[in-house]
Motif scaffolding. Sequence first.
Motif, short mmCIF file in Angstrom:
data_model
loop_
_atom_site.label_atom_id
_atom_site.label_comp_id
_atom_site.label_asym_id
_atom_site.label_seq_id
_atom_site.Cartn_x
_atom_site.Cartn_y
_atom_site.Cartn_z
N GLU A 197 0.86 -1.17 0.00
CA GLU A 197 0.00 0.00 0.00
C GLU A 197 0.90 1.23 0.00
OE1 GLU A 197 -3.41 2.49 0.19
OE2 GLU A 197 -3.05 0.45 -0.50
N VAL A 198 0.67 2.13 -0.94
CA VAL A 198 1.46 3.36 -1.06
C VAL A 198 0.59 4.52 -0.59
CG1 VAL A 198 2.70 4.90 -2.62
CG2 VAL A 198 2.72 2.42 -3.03
N LYS A 199 1.11 5.29 0.35
CA LYS A 199 0.38 6.45 0.84
C LYS A 199 1.26 7.68 0.78
CE LYS A 199 -3.68 5.11 1.89
NZ LYS A 199 -4.77 5.58 1.07
N TYR A 200 0.68 8.77 0.30
CA TYR A 200 1.38 10.04 0.18
C TYR A 200 0.61 11.11 0.94
CZ TYR A 200 2.54 14.59 -1.73
OH TYR A 200 2.87 15.92 -1.86
N ARG A 201 1.32 11.98 1.60
CA ARG A 201 0.73 13.16 2.22
C ARG A 201 1.67 14.33 1.96
NH1 ARG A 201 -3.11 10.46 2.32
NH2 ARG A 201 -4.42 9.87 4.07
N SER A 202 1.08 15.46 1.58
CA SER A 202 1.90 16.64 1.31
C SER A 202 2.23 17.38 2.60
CB SER A 202 1.18 17.58 0.34
OG SER A 202 -0.05 17.98 0.89
N ILE B 255 4.39 1.70 2.04
CA ILE B 255 5.38 2.71 1.66
C ILE B 255 4.72 4.07 1.87
CG2 ILE B 255 6.68 3.77 -0.22
CD1 ILE B 255 7.31 1.03 -1.24
N ALA B 256 5.31 4.84 2.78
CA ALA B 256 4.79 6.16 3.12
C ALA B 256 5.71 7.21 2.50
CB ALA B 256 4.75 6.33 4.63
N ILE B 257 5.10 8.16 1.81
CA ILE B 257 5.88 9.21 1.15
C ILE B 257 5.36 10.56 1.60
CG2 ILE B 257 6.59 10.21 -1.07
CD1 ILE B 257 5.99 7.46 -2.34
N SER B 258 6.28 11.38 2.07
CA SER B 258 5.95 12.77 2.41
C SER B 258 7.20 13.60 2.24
CB SER B 258 5.43 12.88 3.85
OG SER B 258 6.38 12.40 4.76
N ASP B 259 7.03 14.77 1.68
CA ASP B 259 8.16 15.66 1.42
C ASP B 259 9.29 14.94 0.69
OD1 ASP B 259 6.81 17.74 2.75
OD2 ASP B 259 7.52 16.98 4.67
N MET B 260 8.92 14.07 -0.25
CA MET B 260 9.86 13.30 -1.08
C MET B 260 10.74 12.37 -0.25
SD MET B 260 8.73 13.96 -3.93
CE MET B 260 9.86 13.08 -4.97
N GLU B 261 10.35 12.09 0.97
CA GLU B 261 11.02 11.08 1.80
C GLU B 261 10.21 9.81 1.71
OE1 GLU B 261 12.14 10.11 6.43
OE2 GLU B 261 10.94 11.87 5.98
N HIS C 94 9.75 2.80 4.11
CA HIS C 94 9.25 1.48 3.73
C HIS C 94 9.10 0.63 4.99
CE1 HIS C 94 9.98 -2.45 1.25
NE2 HIS C 94 8.78 -2.40 1.76
N TYR C 95 7.87 0.22 5.27
CA TYR C 95 7.57 -0.61 6.44
C TYR C 95 7.30 -2.03 5.96
CZ TYR C 95 7.03 3.91 8.68
OH TYR C 95 7.25 5.18 9.16
N GLU C 96 8.27 -2.88 6.13
CA GLU C 96 8.09 -4.29 5.80
C GLU C 96 7.28 -4.95 6.91
OE1 GLU C 96 11.87 -6.11 5.06
OE2 GLU C 96 12.36 -4.71 3.46
N HIS C 97 6.45 -5.92 6.54
CA HIS C 97 5.60 -6.61 7.52
C HIS C 97 4.78 -5.59 8.33
CE1 HIS C 97 7.77 -10.37 6.77
NE2 HIS C 97 8.86 -9.64 6.83
#
Length: 117
Positions: free
Chosen positions: A52-57, A99-105, A108-111
């Motif tokens: 699951e990919v999640k993005y927040r600005s 996979i969490a993405i914020s501020d281009m960071e 990756h959270y496995e399991h």
Amino acid sequence: MESRRRTGARYEELAAEYLEEKGYVILERNFRCRSGEIDLIARIQDQIVFVEVKYRSGNGKGSPEEAVDRRKQRTISRCALFYLTRHPDVEQQVRFDVIAISDMEIRHYEHAFEYID
């Protein structure tokens, strides 16, 4: 203003590239079933990984990780089960990552969670 779907696709692509650089093979993107959708399905060594990919600005709506709540985990779990029934030849172990993405960071959270029925 960019559409939410286009924004999501851009960050899902970024996540896929990140995984590929780490040796994952992307098997599916945006796998859909009646229960919902899984952003990425990948393989690494002897594991099938539902991602699951999640993005927040910003943090106005909380962190991207917080958006993968129990309800979302159940949806992903049900889609994963459907995927596995459609691919009976899959004999690898299964895991669920975020996979969490914020501020281009990228984080990756496995399991990240277990299967929820």
